[in-house]
Design a protein around this motif. Structure first.
Motif, short mmCIF file in Angstrom:
data_model
loop_
_atom_site.label_atom_id
_atom_site.label_comp_id
_atom_site.label_asym_id
_atom_site.label_seq_id
_atom_site.Cartn_x
_atom_site.Cartn_y
_atom_site.Cartn_z
N TYR A 172 -22.04 7.94 -1.20
CA TYR A 172 -21.13 6.99 -1.15
C TYR A 172 -19.58 7.94 -0.96
CZ TYR A 172 -18.88 3.24 -2.80
OH TYR A 172 -18.44 1.35 -3.74
N ALA A 173 -19.07 7.14 -0.46
CA ALA A 173 -17.49 7.57 -0.79
C ALA A 173 -17.10 6.55 -0.26
CB ALA A 173 -17.41 8.52 1.06
N TYR A 174 -15.74 6.31 -0.91
CA TYR A 174 -14.76 4.56 -1.20
C TYR A 174 -13.29 5.75 -1.16
CZ TYR A 174 -12.67 1.25 -3.65
OH TYR A 174 -11.92 0.42 -4.14
N ILE A 175 -12.68 5.01 -0.64
CA ILE A 175 -11.45 5.59 -0.70
C ILE A 175 -9.98 4.01 -0.33
CG2 ILE A 175 -9.28 6.97 -0.38
CD1 ILE A 175 -11.39 8.74 1.26
N SER A 176 -9.91 3.92 -1.48
CA SER A 176 -8.85 2.58 -1.43
C SER A 176 -7.87 3.04 -2.41
CB SER A 176 -9.59 1.34 -2.04
OG SER A 176 -10.84 1.12 -1.45
N LEU A 177 -6.23 1.95 -1.19
CA LEU A 177 -4.85 2.01 -2.17
C LEU A 177 -4.96 0.62 -2.34
CD1 LEU A 177 -1.96 3.17 -2.68
CD2 LEU A 177 -1.39 2.76 -0.17
N PHE A 178 -4.19 0.34 -3.24
CA PHE A 178 -4.20 -1.46 -3.52
C PHE A 178 -2.65 -1.57 -3.67
CE2 PHE A 178 -8.03 -0.63 -5.43
CZ PHE A 178 -8.86 -1.73 -5.15
N THR A 179 -2.38 -2.94 -3.07
CA THR A 179 -0.34 -2.60 -3.80
C THR A 179 -0.12 -3.21 -4.43
OG1 THR A 179 -0.85 -4.41 -1.65
CG2 THR A 179 -0.22 -2.69 -0.56
N PRO A 180 1.28 -3.18 -4.81
CA PRO A 180 1.74 -4.29 -6.01
C PRO A 180 1.30 -5.95 -5.77
CG PRO A 180 3.16 -2.73 -5.11
CD PRO A 180 2.01 -3.06 -3.80
N GLY A 181 0.52 -6.18 -6.78
CA GLY A 181 0.47 -7.54 -7.34
C GLY A 181 -1.02 -7.84 -6.65
N THR A 182 -1.96 -6.55 -6.27
CA THR A 182 -3.24 -7.15 -5.80
C THR A 182 -3.69 -8.08 -7.22
OG1 THR A 182 -2.97 -5.30 -4.11
CG2 THR A 182 -5.21 -6.18 -5.09
N ASP A 183 -3.71 -7.50 -8.04
CA ASP A 183 -4.16 -7.79 -9.68
C ASP A 183 -3.74 -7.66 -10.66
OD1 ASP A 183 -4.82 -5.07 -10.13
OD2 ASP A 183 -7.08 -5.30 -9.32
N SER A 184 -3.94 -7.79 -11.87
CA SER A 184 -3.22 -7.52 -12.81
C SER A 184 -2.72 -5.97 -13.09
CB SER A 184 -4.00 -7.88 -14.25
OG SER A 184 -5.15 -7.89 -14.27
N ARG A 185 -3.66 -4.68 -12.92
CA ARG A 185 -3.78 -3.54 -13.27
C ARG A 185 -2.64 -2.65 -12.03
NH1 ARG A 185 -8.86 -0.29 -11.62
NH2 ARG A 185 -8.01 0.99 -13.36
N THR A 186 -2.84 -3.77 -11.14
CA THR A 186 -1.38 -2.34 -10.07
C THR A 186 -0.53 -3.26 -10.77
OG1 THR A 186 -1.61 -4.30 -8.74
CG2 THR A 186 -3.40 -1.83 -7.93
#
Length: 296
Positions: free
Chosen positions: A251-265
């Motif tokens: 398994y390989a996973y790479i992601s970038l979450f942009t501002p406002g995607t959810d409460s964490r970002t």
């Protein structure tokens, strides 16, 4: 706002980077018919068949026997990391470049070196558990290194290990010994700019791959990144045919979450990277691997 799946977008880039910089890349592509799917533990089939018997020239054939069991292997190396980046540190016009810098730096300085460290140290652990050939007493010199290499090659030949495809992983120190080895035939190449190339790329059709000594230890601490253990021994060389190894990314996973995607970002960027893989030595093919180690 979006979630960018860089595992998909950068697949070709990462594949090229791993092939170029991952010293153990050939081991990761061995035995392609074996896949790690839907299970933490995989089972490698072991099939035993009886041999020929004398034909009696009467009706019918001699009955043979078939036995089948399984060699279980449990995946254990599951790694992840995430980085939060404040938007004030990123100019919108060079977001892609910033992400590329994060990705490139992490792969170059952390992910790729750790994969080599884990693969080579795990191979040593497996070879130890199966009582394989590990020489930790002979001191390597320019005078004896070819004889030691020839002896290991002879043992592989006798065990029926394929000749084509063997790889010799060496530290820079051992690579230097090979250049200076007594009895080796040298061909010196001088190019148009009068540069002299003394590199040894192969020996008896065995591909030589030089690996930083820091990536060829017998034990590492993976608590925070990858650090050689205080009691680790130095692996000087590994002679191996990849067919004796099963190594795969499950398994390989790479992601970038942009501002406002959810409460964490919130208003920032969140980069996540996870890699789940392992390496195993096949018990019935242990003869396809040999090492030389210096005790700490």
């Amino acid at each position: 706002m979006a979630v960018y799946q860089y595992a998909e977008q950068f697949t070709q880039f990462l594949a090229q980077k791993y092939e170029k910089e991952l010293c153990s890349d050939a081991l990761m592509h061995s035995n392609p018919q074996i896949t790690f799917l839907n299970a933490q533990t995989i089972k490698l089939p072991r099939l035993t068949l009886s041999g020929y018997k004398d034909h009696t020239r009467t009706a019918g054939f001699n009955a043979g026997t078939i036995s089948n069991d399984w060699e279980p292997k449990k995946l254990a190396h599951d790694r992840d990391i995430e980085f939060f980046v404040d938007p004030m540190d990123i100019d919108e016009t060079n977001l892609a470049l910033s992400v590329a810098n994060i990705q490139n730096t992490f792969e170059t300085e952390q992910a790729i070196p750790e994969k080599d460290c884990y693969n080579f140290s795990k191979l040593h652990t497996e070879l130890t558990n199966f009582h394989g050939r590990i020489d930790s007493t002979t001191v390597l010199t320019a005078q004896n290194i070819l004889a030691i290499f020839d002896e290991e090659m002879s043992k592989m030949d006798d065990a029926g290990v394929p000749v084509d495809g063997r790889i010799l992983y060496v530290t820079p120190t051992v690579n230097k010994l090979l250049k200076e080895a007594d009895g080796i035939q040298r061909t010196i190449t001088v190019n148009s700019s009068n540069a002299v190339n003394r590199n040894v790329h192969s020996l008896d059709d065995v591909t030589i791959k030089m690996v930083q000594s820091g990536r060829m230890k017998t034990k590492y601490n993976f608590t925070d990144g990858c650090v050689a253990a205080a009691d680790a021994d130095q692996i000087n060389f590994i002679l191996v045919h990849p067919s004796c190894v099963v190594a795969r990314d499950k398994y390989a996973y790479i992601s970038l979450f942009t501002p406002g995607t959810d409460s964490r970002t919130a208003d920032g960027y969140l980069y996540q990277n996870r890699n789940y893989w392992d390496l195993f030595l096949i018990e019935r093919k242990v003869a396809g691997c040999a090492m030389h180690v210096t005790k700490h």
